[in-house]
Scaffold this active site. Structure first.
Site, PDB file in Angstrom:
ATOM      1  N   ILE A   7       0.838  -1.197   0.000  1.00 16.90           N
ATOM      2  CA  ILE A   7       0.000   0.000   0.000  1.00 16.90           C
ATOM      3  C   ILE A   7       0.874   1.249   0.000  1.00 16.90           C
ATOM      4  CG2 ILE A   7      -0.232  -0.019   2.522  1.00 16.90           C
ATOM      5  CD1 ILE A   7      -3.060   1.193   2.140  1.00 16.90           C
ATOM      6  N   LYS A   8       0.489   2.196  -0.846  1.00 15.86           N
ATOM      7  CA  LYS A   8       1.141   3.501  -0.845  1.00 15.86           C
ATOM      8  C   LYS A   8       0.524   4.285   0.308  1.00 15.86           C
ATOM      9  CE  LYS A   8       1.740   7.507  -3.861  1.00 15.86           C
ATOM     10  NZ  LYS A   8       1.454   7.973  -5.233  1.00 15.86           N
ATOM     11  N   ILE A   9       1.370   4.846   1.137  1.00 13.79           N
ATOM     12  CA  ILE A   9       0.884   5.517   2.338  1.00 13.79           C
ATOM     13  C   ILE A   9       1.672   6.810   2.544  1.00 13.79           C
ATOM     14  CG2 ILE A   9       2.435   4.206   3.851  1.00 13.79           C
ATOM     15  CD1 ILE A   9       0.169   4.150   5.919  1.00 13.79           C
TER      16      ILE A   9
END
Length: 111
Positions: free
Chosen positions: A70-72
Site C-alpha cells: 500500500i502507498k501511504i
C-alpha cells in the site's frame, strides 16, 4: 483482477468481496488517497481511514503467506497503522522510492 473504485462505496466493497471469494487472493496492492491539496491536518483523517479499510479488506481476503502493498503518506496515525500491519503479517516494512522527493511523505508499506 484489477478494479478501480472507492473503498468508501458499499457496492465497491461488495464487488471486491464477491470477486475475491471465488479464489484465494495472493496479493493486494492499493494506492488509495484523497486529494491532499490544502491544509494537511484537515485532510489527514480521510487517508488514514481509507488505509484502515484497505488493511481490513486485505486481512479478510488474503490467504496465508500472501502479500500486501500500500502507498501511504507518513503523518499522524502512521505509527499505529504500521503496528497493526506488523501485528497481522509475518513481516511488515516501509520502503521509499529513491526518485521520491524528501519533502513528500509518500512511502510504501510491504507486508
Amino acid at each position: 483482477m484489477e478494479f478501480s473504485g472507492s473503498f468508501t462505496w458499499d457496492e465497491v466493497l461488495s464487488r471486491l468481496s464477491k470477486q475475491s471469494g471465488k479464489a484465494p487472493v495472493g496479493l493486494v496492492i492499493s494506492e488509495v488517497a484523497p486529494n491532499m491539496i490544502g491544509i494537511s491536518t484537515i485532510y489527514w483523517s480521510k487517508p488514514i481511514y481509507l488505509y484502515g479499510l484497505v488493511l481490513a479488506f486485505a486481512q479478510r481476503v488474503l490467504r496465508p503467506t500472501s502479500g500486501f502493498l500500500i502507498k501511504i503518506f507518513q503523518n499522524e496515525g502512521f505509527g499505529s497503522y504500521l503496528k497493526l500491519a506488523q501485528r497481522d503479517f509475518e513481516k511488515a516494512l516501509m520502503c521509499k522510492r529513491s526518485a521520491s522527493q524528501e519533502r513528500f511523505r509518500e512511502q510504501y508499506l510491504l507486508a
